[in-house]
Design a protein around this motif. Structure first.
Motif, PDB file in Angstrom:
ATOM      1  N   GLN A   1     -21.370  -2.351   0.409  1.00 23.82           N
ATOM      2  CA  GLN A   1     -20.979  -1.747  -1.357  1.00 23.82           C
ATOM      3  C   GLN A   1     -20.175  -0.730  -0.333  1.00 23.82           C
ATOM      4  O   GLN A   1     -19.253  -0.453   0.612  1.00 23.82           O
ATOM      5  CB  GLN A   1     -22.308  -0.924  -1.983  1.00 23.82           C
ATOM      6  CG  GLN A   1     -23.274  -1.567  -2.295  1.00 23.82           C
ATOM      7  CD  GLN A   1     -22.822  -3.166  -3.323  1.00 23.82           C
ATOM      8  OE1 GLN A   1     -22.117  -2.234  -3.819  1.00 23.82           O
ATOM      9  NE2 GLN A   1     -22.870  -4.610  -2.429  1.00 23.82           N
ATOM     10  N   PRO A   2     -18.656  -0.281  -1.593  1.00 22.33           N
ATOM     11  CA  PRO A   2     -17.864   0.414  -1.429  1.00 22.33           C
ATOM     12  C   PRO A   2     -17.770   1.989  -0.750  1.00 22.33           C
ATOM     13  O   PRO A   2     -19.716   2.397  -1.193  1.00 22.33           O
ATOM     14  CB  PRO A   2     -17.084   0.493  -2.006  1.00 22.33           C
ATOM     15  CG  PRO A   2     -17.650  -0.942  -3.695  1.00 22.33           C
ATOM     16  CD  PRO A   2     -19.007  -1.125  -2.906  1.00 22.33           C
TER      17      PRO A   2
ATOM     18  N   ARG B   1     -17.335   5.750   0.038  1.00 23.06           N
ATOM     19  CA  ARG B   1     -17.040   7.467  -0.145  1.00 23.06           C
ATOM     20  C   ARG B   1     -16.469   7.470   0.905  1.00 23.06           C
ATOM     21  O   ARG B   1     -15.297   8.311   0.831  1.00 23.06           O
ATOM     22  CB  ARG B   1     -18.003   7.280  -1.232  1.00 23.06           C
ATOM     23  CG  ARG B   1     -16.484   9.298  -1.426  1.00 23.06           C
ATOM     24  CD  ARG B   1     -17.648   9.712  -3.620  1.00 23.06           C
ATOM     25  NE  ARG B   1     -17.072  11.154  -2.591  1.00 23.06           N
ATOM     26  CZ  ARG B   1     -16.039  10.927  -3.663  1.00 23.06           C
ATOM     27  NH1 ARG B   1     -15.627  10.028  -3.951  1.00 23.06           N
ATOM     28  NH2 ARG B   1     -15.155  12.541  -4.512  1.00 23.06           N
TER      29      ARG B   1
ATOM     30  N   TYR C   1     -22.130   6.000   0.156  1.00 23.87           N
ATOM     31  CA  TYR C   1     -21.390   5.144  -0.818  1.00 23.87           C
ATOM     32  C   TYR C   1     -20.267   5.805  -2.092  1.00 23.87           C
ATOM     33  O   TYR C   1     -20.917   6.640  -2.532  1.00 23.87           O
ATOM     34  CB  TYR C   1     -22.757   3.774  -1.508  1.00 23.87           C
ATOM     35  CG  TYR C   1     -23.004   3.532  -0.302  1.00 23.87           C
ATOM     36  CD1 TYR C   1     -22.150   2.488   0.160  1.00 23.87           C
ATOM     37  CD2 TYR C   1     -23.963   3.537   0.348  1.00 23.87           C
ATOM     38  CE1 TYR C   1     -23.052   1.544   1.559  1.00 23.87           C
ATOM     39  CE2 TYR C   1     -25.132   3.177   1.650  1.00 23.87           C
ATOM     40  CZ  TYR C   1     -23.930   1.991   1.596  1.00 23.87           C
ATOM     41  OH  TYR C   1     -24.854   1.644   3.084  1.00 23.87           O
ATOM     42  N   ALA C   2     -20.065   5.364  -2.659  1.00 23.86           N
ATOM     43  CA  ALA C   2     -19.706   4.724  -4.001  1.00 23.86           C
ATOM     44  C   ALA C   2     -19.885   5.445  -5.225  1.00 23.86           C
ATOM     45  O   ALA C   2     -19.492   6.501  -6.498  1.00 23.86           O
ATOM     46  CB  ALA C   2     -19.113   4.166  -4.474  1.00 23.86           C
TER      47      ALA C   2
ATOM     48  N   ASP D   1     -12.596   4.266  -2.283  1.00 23.68           N
ATOM     49  CA  ASP D   1     -14.102   3.547  -2.217  1.00 23.68           C
ATOM     50  C   ASP D   1     -12.983   2.177  -1.072  1.00 23.68           C
ATOM     51  O   ASP D   1     -11.939   1.677  -2.120  1.00 23.68           O
ATOM     52  CB  ASP D   1     -14.388   3.038  -3.324  1.00 23.68           C
ATOM     53  CG  ASP D   1     -15.051   5.115  -3.596  1.00 23.68           C
ATOM     54  OD1 ASP D   1     -14.750   6.027  -3.235  1.00 23.68           O
ATOM     55  OD2 ASP D   1     -15.278   4.909  -5.116  1.00 23.68           O
ATOM     56  N   THR D   2     -14.170   2.165  -0.266  1.00 26.37           N
ATOM     57  CA  THR D   2     -13.435   1.083   0.707  1.00 26.37           C
ATOM     58  C   THR D   2     -14.709   0.231   1.016  1.00 26.37           C
ATOM     59  O   THR D   2     -15.747   0.466   1.795  1.00 26.37           O
ATOM     60  CB  THR D   2     -12.081   1.092   2.293  1.00 26.37           C
ATOM     61  OG1 THR D   2     -11.872   0.371   2.513  1.00 26.37           O
ATOM     62  CG2 THR D   2     -13.316   2.451   3.080  1.00 26.37           C
ATOM     63  N   THR D   3     -14.081  -1.349   1.216  1.00 22.83           N
ATOM     64  CA  THR D   3     -14.984  -1.973   2.544  1.00 22.83           C
ATOM     65  C   THR D   3     -13.926  -2.569   3.247  1.00 22.83           C
ATOM     66  O   THR D   3     -14.744  -3.586   3.863  1.00 22.83           O
ATOM     67  CB  THR D   3     -15.840  -3.299   1.190  1.00 22.83           C
ATOM     68  OG1 THR D   3     -14.482  -3.887   0.563  1.00 22.83           O
ATOM     69  CG2 THR D   3     -16.992  -3.047   0.037  1.00 22.83           C
ATOM     70  N   ASP D   4     -13.141  -2.318   3.543  1.00 22.97           N
ATOM     71  CA  ASP D   4     -11.932  -2.619   4.610  1.00 22.97           C
ATOM     72  C   ASP D   4     -12.555  -2.290   5.845  1.00 22.97           C
ATOM     73  O   ASP D   4     -12.594  -1.237   6.352  1.00 22.97           O
ATOM     74  CB  ASP D   4     -10.677  -1.777   4.491  1.00 22.97           C
ATOM     75  CG  ASP D   4      -9.845  -2.373   5.597  1.00 22.97           C
ATOM     76  OD1 ASP D   4      -9.469  -2.434   6.310  1.00 22.97           O
ATOM     77  OD2 ASP D   4      -9.555  -3.399   4.625  1.00 22.97           O
TER      78      ASP D   4
END
Length: 415
Positions: free
Chosen positions: A337-338, A340, A300-301, A262-265
């Motif tokens: 938000q993170p 997926r 999302y996650a 899971d990422t927000t990068d």
């Protein structure tokens, strides 16, 4: 024999290959037979999922779409192989050729299943005899098992082929629907997914029989016109013809992929959007179409999933343009938000040769500059036989994508 063929009806087969990818690998390597085998992509990453598995693996609880780590926990001796798309394409072509030797009325649905209309094959024997002939020919010539559903329409044929696997053969007549289909949970009905089943349960529809006998107006309020369509299917009614030309039809072209974590990068997200946009552009190029409607999917996650789309004033087809639109949609709708999974889908297609680029003062200069680059790439591609700017990793990529099953239909169309 003629009693098997209705005077005013059809006899439809649904031919469904059993555990197709795994079965093809077993045909190439008989030592794998009788062992728990799974085909999966990217086993070292979380997005590595089970694409298909042998029946020995399924007996241990291994299921399609299950994460690889969970499958190995359930079946420690599981043999895992990466997909070999060339093998699967070749095996599928040979399988469909066997069907075409029986009748030209063959409609492929995906790489491993298709419908046949054998109504005009009375001279060959009974439907049971023809189905046995097909099943045994595929088994003996290709060493691949299949199940065949025999029915008066496509829906019942599809339901019948799922009733007995592997190497099953099931006849499902309309008069059998109340006894054989109605007791089944509604989620087992072809055309009913998890979300639809959840909606139906809100109005106390739990079985196919409940759906068949429900109030049609209530179904239309709940599901729109699809509610009425599903009720007709639940009663065994389906007037769709087997259409060999349907292989040419498509409504959308999309690709999606799960992140390794899971990422927000922003860098990871941008890289993924560019990758997906390029994949969609490549598939559109194969079909020679442009699009004037783009959609993105964000999961999302917490598994909440949203889709957002945008109609476009001008049709687009390049990876850069698709990415620009997808990224605009993403930036506008992402809640920080993170994430997926991401998906990019093109819709509302226009034939590329007919549409042309509707340039305006803002796009002309940019496109004009690109033309020289495109010409140079085309010249180098012609000289060396491949695009020299494609990385070796990209050319040899053997990862599972959401497009492989659908893109096979393009290959079938060109045969």
């Amino acid at each position: 024999m003629t009693s098997w063929y209705p005077k005013n009806g059809r006899v439809i087969f649904h031919v469904d290959m059993n555990s197709f990818y795994a079965s093809v690998e077993m045909a190439y390597n008989p030592d794998l037979k009788g062992k728990p085998l799974a085909i999966a992509g990217n086993p070292e990453e979380r997005r590595g999922i089970i694409v298909t598995s042998s029946y020995e693996a399924r007996a241990k609880g291994v299921k399609t779409t299950m994460p690889l780590w969970e499958a190995k926990r359930l079946c420690p001796d599981l043999i895992v192989m990466r997909p070999n798309f060339d093998r699967y394409r070749e095996a599928s072509k040979e399988m469909f050729q066997i069907l075409a030797n029986i009748t030209p009325q063959v409609q492929p649905v995906s790489i491993d299943e298709g419908y046949m209309d054998i109504t005009d094959c009375k001279y060959m024997g009974t439907p049971i005899y023809i189905a046995e002939r097909i099943q045994q020919t595929i088994l003996h010539e290709l060493d691949l098992p299949c199940s065949i559903g025999i029915a008066p329409n496509k829906f019942l044929a599809k339901m019948a082929s799922d009733m007995k696997k592997p190497l099953g053969m099931t006849v499902l007549r309309k008069r059998d629907v109340a006894k054989k289909l109605w007791p089944l949970p509604v989620i087992e009905m072809y055309g009913v997914g998890n979300k639809t089943a959840e909606k139906l349960q809100t109005i106390d529809i739990h079985t196919i029989g409940d759906l068949a006998n429900a109030d049609v107006l209530q179904l239309r309020v709940l599901l729109g016109i699809n509610g009425e369509r599903l009720q007709k299917r639940a009663n065994g009614t389906d007037d769709r013809e087997v259409d060999p030309n349907a292989v040419s039809e498509f409504k959308s072209i999309g690709n999606s992929q799960t992140f390794p974590h899971d990422t927000t990068d922003d860098v990871e997200i941008t890289k993924m959007l560019r990758k997906l946009s390029k994949q969609v552009a490549t598939r559109m190029d194969r079909k020679q179409v442009s699009t004037n409607h783009l959609q993105i999917m964000i999961r999302y996650a917490n598994r909440k999933t949203i889709t957002r789309s945008k109609p476009l004033p001008d049709s687009i087809y390049t990876a850069d343009d698709i990415y620009a639109t997808a990224n605009h949609l993403f930036q506008y709708h992402w809640n920080q938000q993170p994430i997926r999974l991401l998906g990019v889908t093109a819709q509302h297609f226009i034939d590329k040769q007919e549409s042309g680029m509707q340039m305006n003062l803002f796009t002309y200069e940019t496109e004009a500059k690109k033309e020289k680059l495109y010409d140079t790439i085309d010249q180098l591609t012609e000289k060396y036989g491949t695009n020299p700017f494609k990385s070796l990793k990209e050319v040899k990529s053997n990862s599972i994508t959401t497009s492989f099953q659908k893109d096979f239909l393009d290959d079938f169309k060109r045969q």
